[in-house]
Scaffold this active site. Sequence first.
Site, short mmCIF file in Angstrom:
data_model
loop_
_atom_site.label_atom_id
_atom_site.label_comp_id
_atom_site.label_asym_id
_atom_site.label_seq_id
_atom_site.Cartn_x
_atom_site.Cartn_y
_atom_site.Cartn_z
N GLU A 40 0.83 -1.21 0.00
CA GLU A 40 0.00 0.00 0.00
C GLU A 40 0.87 1.27 0.00
OE1 GLU A 40 -1.85 0.68 3.80
OE2 GLU A 40 -3.51 1.82 2.95
N LYS A 111 -9.64 2.58 -1.67
CA LYS A 111 -9.82 1.99 -0.34
C LYS A 111 -11.09 2.52 0.32
CE LYS A 111 -7.04 1.55 3.93
NZ LYS A 111 -5.77 2.02 4.55
N CYS A 146 -5.25 -2.92 3.32
CA CYS A 146 -4.81 -2.71 4.69
C CYS A 146 -5.95 -2.73 5.71
CB CYS A 146 -3.98 -1.42 4.76
SG CYS A 146 -2.90 -1.33 6.21
O1 LIG Z 1 -5.64 -1.59 11.23
C1 LIG Z 1 -4.46 -1.45 11.52
O2 LIG Z 1 -4.00 -1.85 12.59
C2 LIG Z 1 -3.51 -0.80 10.56
C3 LIG Z 1 -4.22 -0.20 9.37
C4 LIG Z 1 -3.32 0.69 8.60
O3 LIG Z 1 -2.20 0.94 8.96
C5 LIG Z 1 -3.79 1.25 7.32
O4 LIG Z 1 -4.90 0.95 6.87
O5 LIG Z 1 -3.02 2.00 6.70
#
Ligand SMILES: O=C(O)CCC(=O)C(=O)O
Length: 265
Positions: A40, A111, A146
């Site tokens: 990402e 996203k 993510c």
């Molecule tokens: O949910 C998490 O612990 C990390 C999510 C995250 O870092 C993101 O989505 O960029």
Amino acid sequence: MRASLIQLSVSDTEPADERRARAAALVRAQEGADLVVLPELWPLGGFAYDAWPTGAEPLDGPTSDVMAAAARAAGVWLHAGSIVERDPDGPIYNTSLVFAPDGELVHTYRKIHRFGFDSGEAVVMGAGQEIVTAGTDFGVLGLATCYDLRFPELFRALLDAGAELLVVPAAWPARRREHWTLLSRARAVEEQAFVLACNTAGTHGGVEQAGHSIVVDPWGRVLAEAGDGEEVLTVEFDPAEVAKARADFPVLRDRLLGIPAPVQR
Ligand SMILES: O=C(O)CCC(=O)C(=O)O
């Protein structure tokens, strides 16, 4: 099929163009793979918020240019992770890019669930509205990014849209590495699908990344898992295992909620 997950190390010091060139060389080196995946927001950094306003790029910007050429040179399906997308008519988005082996950008996914609570992405980025799947030569990819991993209803929607391989680029912090591994396995078991989750390594924006990119089969077995640092994780598996697992253990047939009700006679 063979898949290569490029667990790129992202720092605050490497200029974005140098990282693009380095990532493109790593993609080109995966010739012979069917699918290559990047993490990402790797060009700017998932937590490098200060870099986003000036570094945001359109869908046909510098990351697309180098990734299209790299996909074509290697002859692979390329999930090029995500970019900070500048939409001329709207906010910025966290947008994933999927290229076909001829280098054409065939799918994008914005996203849906933005991370950061009252800061970062959750404040400055727009939320995607669409569930995206991508048909390939080896099966249907379901796209998530993510933080999306924490929302099982998205994965159920991807299942209903035909997904067989769930591809999850991430910039997941080291502090919550246990969640990363657990949720990747849970999503594979729930949807009886392969999960290919490609994380970032290194530290940027003051956040140490977890690494540990992971490939899980439809039974929840870990086929391959990376370490902490930059690494290319390569794994071979048979996508037909999805249909087989769903037939051998037909739990999805017993769903009662969230599916169209049977016609009453
Ligand atoms: O949910 C998490 O612990 C990390 C999510 C995250 O870092 C993101 O989505 O960029």
